[in-house]
Scaffold this motif. Structure first.
Motif, PDB file in Angstrom:
ATOM      1  N   GLU A 151       0.902  -1.336   0.009  1.00 49.47           N
ATOM      2  CA  GLU A 151      -0.027   0.019   0.057  1.00 49.47           C
ATOM      3  C   GLU A 151       0.684   1.355  -0.046  1.00 49.47           C
ATOM      4  O   GLU A 151       2.075   1.213   0.452  1.00 49.47           O
ATOM      5  N   ARG A 152       0.201   2.262  -0.583  1.00 49.35           N
ATOM      6  CA  ARG A 152       0.946   3.485  -0.507  1.00 49.35           C
ATOM      7  C   ARG A 152       1.256   3.995   0.839  1.00 49.35           C
ATOM      8  O   ARG A 152       0.084   3.922   1.932  1.00 49.35           O
ATOM      9  N   GLN A 153       2.323   4.384   1.170  1.00 44.88           N
ATOM     10  CA  GLN A 153       2.638   4.858   2.714  1.00 44.88           C
ATOM     11  C   GLN A 153       3.086   6.327   2.662  1.00 44.88           C
ATOM     12  O   GLN A 153       3.808   6.779   1.764  1.00 44.88           O
ATOM     13  N   PHE A 154       2.834   7.120   3.858  1.00 46.33           N
ATOM     14  CA  PHE A 154       3.400   8.387   4.132  1.00 46.33           C
ATOM     15  C   PHE A 154       4.968   8.463   4.364  1.00 46.33           C
ATOM     16  O   PHE A 154       5.621   7.379   5.106  1.00 46.33           O
ATOM     17  N   VAL A 155       5.573   9.344   3.812  1.00 43.61           N
ATOM     18  CA  VAL A 155       7.081   9.439   3.984  1.00 43.61           C
ATOM     19  C   VAL A 155       7.224  10.665   4.683  1.00 43.61           C
ATOM     20  O   VAL A 155       7.993  10.689   5.798  1.00 43.61           O
ATOM     21  N   ALA A 200       6.697  24.024   9.333  1.00 39.34           N
ATOM     22  CA  ALA A 200       6.730  22.793  10.193  1.00 39.34           C
ATOM     23  C   ALA A 200       6.835  21.534   9.364  1.00 39.34           C
ATOM     24  O   ALA A 200       6.223  21.461   8.098  1.00 39.34           O
ATOM     25  N   TYR A 201       7.341  20.449   9.949  1.00 41.99           N
ATOM     26  CA  TYR A 201       7.418  19.176   9.100  1.00 41.99           C
ATOM     27  C   TYR A 201       7.192  17.821   9.994  1.00 41.99           C
ATOM     28  O   TYR A 201       7.379  18.202  10.896  1.00 41.99           O
ATOM     29  N   LYS A 202       6.828  16.981   9.084  1.00 42.76           N
ATOM     30  CA  LYS A 202       6.592  15.674   9.686  1.00 42.76           C
ATOM     31  C   LYS A 202       7.220  14.612   8.907  1.00 42.76           C
ATOM     32  O   LYS A 202       7.268  14.592   7.701  1.00 42.76           O
ATOM     33  N   LYS A 250      13.152   9.025   9.247  1.00 44.03           N
ATOM     34  CA  LYS A 250      13.657  10.303   9.961  1.00 44.03           C
ATOM     35  C   LYS A 250      15.031  10.155  10.196  1.00 44.03           C
ATOM     36  O   LYS A 250      15.762   9.113  10.249  1.00 44.03           O
ATOM     37  N   ASP A 251      15.842  11.177  10.071  1.00 41.78           N
ATOM     38  CA  ASP A 251      17.212  11.476  10.108  1.00 41.78           C
ATOM     39  C   ASP A 251      17.790  11.043   8.848  1.00 41.78           C
ATOM     40  O   ASP A 251      19.108  11.035   8.889  1.00 41.78           O
TER      41      ASP A 251
END
Length: 127
Positions: free
Chosen positions: A44-48, A56-58, A64-65
């Motif tokens: 499935e498509r996933q958030f990156v 602001a960022y997520k 991460k890193d």
């Protein structure tokens, strides 16, 4: 309306770096969260990662890193700098936009909340 065009995907060796770009057209860009999602074969498509309306960022824990997202509202462009790439980062990467008010910026990472999508750019990381 927002139209999105991704670029920058290619074959890269494990441990290498790559920068993806997403260029937008339309007047609503500055009123949108801009996110990157990815989809590997059979998954499935996933958030990156996502860049909110106001500095602001997520990030997903898996990137991460290693990945950095940034946006240039004047150029209507969002970048995804990807470092220390791994074979599991291999996927089609999609840029998406979510029109939102400032107080709701980055309140969701669900792809169903993003209204506008690009066609995707393919990233392959060789081992």
């Amino acid at each position: 309306q927002v139209q999105l065009v991704e670029s920058g995907g290619r074959l890269v060796e494990s441990g290498g770096s790559l920068t993806l770009s997403c260029v937008a057209s339309g007047y609503m860009f500055s009123r949108c969260d801009i996110g990157w999602f990815r989809q590997s074969p059979g998954q499935e498509r996933q958030f990156v990662a996502a860049a909110g309306r106001v500095d602001a960022y997520k990030y997903a824990d898996s990137v991460k890193d290693r990945f950095t997202i940034s946006r240039d509202n004047a150029k209507k462009t969002v970048y995804l700098q990807m470092d220390s790439l791994k074979p599991e980062d291999t996927a089609v990467y999609y840029c998406a936009a979510r029109h939102t008010i400032i107080t709701a910026s980055l309140s969701t990472t669900s792809e169903s909340d993003y209204q506008y999508w690009g066609q995707g750019t393919e990233v392959t990381v060789s081992s």
